[in-house]
Design a protein around this motif. Structure first.
Motif, short mmCIF file in Angstrom:
data_model
loop_
_atom_site.label_atom_id
_atom_site.label_comp_id
_atom_site.label_asym_id
_atom_site.label_seq_id
_atom_site.Cartn_x
_atom_site.Cartn_y
_atom_site.Cartn_z
N ASN A 119 3.11 7.65 9.71
CA ASN A 119 4.53 7.54 9.36
C ASN A 119 4.73 6.89 8.00
OD1 ASN A 119 5.23 8.61 11.98
ND2 ASN A 119 4.81 6.55 12.81
N ARG A 120 3.91 7.32 7.06
CA ARG A 120 4.01 6.80 5.70
C ARG A 120 4.08 7.97 4.72
NH1 ARG A 120 1.93 1.41 5.93
NH2 ARG A 120 2.56 0.66 7.98
N ASN A 121 4.52 7.65 3.51
CA ASN A 121 4.50 8.63 2.42
C ASN A 121 3.31 8.35 1.51
OD1 ASN A 121 6.88 9.92 3.25
ND2 ASN A 121 8.15 8.43 2.16
N ALA A 125 4.69 13.37 3.35
CA ALA A 125 4.90 12.45 4.47
C ALA A 125 3.88 12.77 5.54
CB ALA A 125 6.32 12.59 5.02
N THR A 177 3.70 14.58 -3.40
CA THR A 177 4.01 13.51 -2.45
C THR A 177 4.26 14.13 -1.08
OG1 THR A 177 5.01 12.17 -4.18
CG2 THR A 177 5.58 11.62 -1.91
N ASN A 213 2.66 11.96 9.40
CA ASN A 213 3.07 11.37 10.67
C ASN A 213 1.90 10.87 11.50
OD1 ASN A 213 5.83 12.00 10.20
ND2 ASN A 213 5.49 14.11 10.88
#
Length: 595
Positions: free
Chosen positions: A251-253, A308, A306, A310
């Motif tokens: 859950n980060r970019n 995302a 970039t 999960n």
């Protein structure tokens, strides 16, 4: 700036004669020798560790740092005190937690440090280490290396409030770990560390290298070293796709930077090697033709995207479209972090003043920012985030029964968002500062069972939100402000008991004429002087009385002798009168022997 933690003298290290500054003036903790060295760690012989007695938060606060964009790198330490324990702790930069050490890091070269790119704008750099209860944080070195302001610009989301934490930096087809300085790279690149990757999978790829020069490599703003593009991994007929998979935080970019240069002699023109790039199975770049996009063979090409993520895995794939093989020279992966908003500066100063006035023990760990990182706020401090100002402020202090001494400083009023203060059951002395009455939203004030003295400031009556006030168990005196007494009629809960000198409200003694401290001292002095004069006068009267009695006693003892002497004189005079006719005068006969 490079800091050798625990060192007492500046050090130069081979082979590049790099200068490392001693850290004697920077921080607390305990210096020690390090006995466990990793291949990629700086060749330093000391470290600094922070036992739990130093508190859960310990920081290096470095001043006079020019405004700019910096790569901050921290190498962890181990092996101090002849211990093989693996300390696990968290690291924050400027109040933002960037990394948590994971079990097993001590056995992996690429996990013995963490690195992040951050903007430093207030003239200071704060790098903190937060204990998690698994060993003492230990630090080998800290590096703060300036970069171009627009280095690693990745699009509209990029801003000064963004931190890029290095998750991976790979040099493909290379056999040795290297820093930019080993590549003779430009210093504005931040002396990046590149982990070697010989293969993505045994038999699935092959290493390529060249000694030819690479064009467009060391260009602003990232200034990559030319040698980075002189090695590569190329897929094989066995498995034409290339794929690299790494573990990530969910859950980060992530910002991904891919480096290419066509160094394979089998490719001589555009269109001979074309491939798609996929991130976790999703195509992010289609029909990549290195020669066409870079303008030539042996020319650098950098692609950035970039994504995302999960899950806990990030897979970067290269799928050939034209030609049978894909190629990759280097990979960089950064976790995108949003900088934590800091605590209002005035409130930080108020807490620092309180820390000094109360002689707060080290175990409290009041270092760094009081409210951030949110995972490690200061003990006893309650924080609240103000969305309007995008700042944290302090709305509660809970330091009851902590063995605190000292006094309450006037600067406590800088904590003007406080709603609750509980300093009960300590040994705090001195007068109550009148400034405490200027904290407008104060609801609860519990200062019971301390050693406060003097009177209750009239300013406390201005606290219209105050609903609970405990001043019992102190040495306060004088009249309770009338405004506080009136508040009792409106349901407030106040406790003034066990203060023998207080008066003026129901439940306390009636106040007499109010005398100031100076007047009380004057009365006491006058009474003392009057008593002394009375004693002196009494002693003088007693002495005089004793003298009179002594004279009378002497007179009584000599009375018979005096009577006989008087009779003899009378007889002599009678004789003289009897012989009056035949006597001569005194002038004639001379003086009488009995006169």
């Amino acid at each position: 700036m490079r800091i050798s933690c625990g060192a007492r003298v500046n050090i130069h290290t081979a082979p590049t004669n790099t200068l490392w500054y001693k850290d004697f003036a920077y921080t607390g903790g305990i210096p020690a020798n390090t006995t466990r060295q990793r291949y990629i760690s700086p060749p330093l012989k000391t470290l600094r560790y922070f036992p739990l007695s130093s508190g859960p938060n310990n920081c290096y606060n470095i001043n006079r740092v020019p405004k700019g964009h910096y790569a901050v790198r921290v190498f962890f330490g181990a092996g101090h005190l002849n211990s093989d324990n693996e300390p696990l702790f968290d690291i924050s930069i400027e109040g933002t937690q960037i990394y948590s050490l994971k079990s097993g890091w001590i056995n992996h070269d690429d996990q013995v440090f963490t690195e992040a790119q951050v903007f430093l704008t207030d003239g200071t750099a704060s790098i903190c280490f937060h204990s998690t209860g698994h060993g003492d944080p230990a630090i080998l070195s800290i590096e703060i290396l300036q970069m171009e302001d627009r280095a690693y610009y990745f699009g509209p989301a990029w801003a000064r409030g963004i931190i890029l934490r290095t998750a991976a930096r790979l040099s493909c087809g290379n056999g040795e770990p290297k820093f930019d300085v080993d590549y003779s790279g430009d210093r504005w690149g931040g002396d990046r560390f590149w982990s070697p990757v010989r293969t993505f999978g045994q038999g699935f790829d092959v290493a390529r290298s060249t000694k030819s020069g690479i064009k467009k490599a060391s260009n602003a703003p990232n200034f990559y070293p030319e040698a980075l593009y002189q090695t590569a991994l190329v897929s094989t007929d066995t498995k034409q796709d290339l794929a690299y998979t790494m573990d990530v935080e969910p859950n980060r970019n992530y910002s991904i930077w891919l480096h290419f240069a066509e160094i394979d002699s089998s490719v001589t023109a555009a269109g001979q090697r074309v491939f798609d790039i996929l991130i976790n199975g999703v195509v992010v770049f289609e029909e990549v033709d290195i020669v066409k996009m870079s303008g030539d063979r042996y020319a650098a090409l950098v692609l950035n995207t970039t994504v995302a993520v999960n899950g806990r895995a990030l897979t970067i794939g290269f799928h050939p479209k034209e030609g049978s093989h894909a190629i990759i020279n280097a990979i960089e992966v950064f976790e995108i972090l949003i900088s934590e908003s800091k605590t209002l500066l005035e409130e930080v100063r108020g807490l620092q003043s309180l820390k000094s006035a109360l002689n707060l023990p080290l175990r409290f760990g009041w270092n760094g920012d009081p409210c951030v990182p949110q995972e490690h706020p200061w003990n006893g401090v309650d924080c609240h985030f103000d969305k309007t100002s995008s700042r944290w402020f302090v709305d509660g202090l809970s330091l009851n029964n902590q063995g605190l001494r000292g006094f309450l400083p006037y600067d406590i009023s800088k904590l003007h968002h406080l709603q609750n203060i509980n300093l009960s059951d300590n040994s705090i002395q001195g007068a109550l500062p009148p400034s405490i009455g200027t904290i407008p939203g104060l609801i609860t004030l519990d200062l019971s069972y301390n050693s406060f003295n003097g009177s209750i400031p009239e300013s406390l009556g201005q606290l219209t939100s105050l609903r609970r006030l405990n001043l019992n168990g102190n040495s306060l005196s004088g009249r309770v402000p009338a405004a506080l007494g009136g508040r009792l009629l409106h349901g407030a809960s106040f406790n003034f008991t066990d203060n023998a000198g207080l008066c003026g409200i129901p439940g306390l003694r009636t106040c007499g004429p109010h005398l100031s401290a100076g007047e009380k001292i004057g009365i006491a002095f006058g009474a003392s002087v009057g008593f002394l004069l009375m004693v002196i006068c009494s002693m003088c009267w007693w002495k005089r009385r004793q003298n009179i009695l002594r004279v009378q006693q002497i007179a009584e003892r000599g009375a018979p002798y005096a009577k006989a002497r008087t009779q003899l004189s009378h007889d002599i005079q009678m004789t003289r009168h009897y012989n009056h006719g035949n006597a001569r005068t005194a002038a004639e006969n001379g003086p009488s022997l009995l006169s």
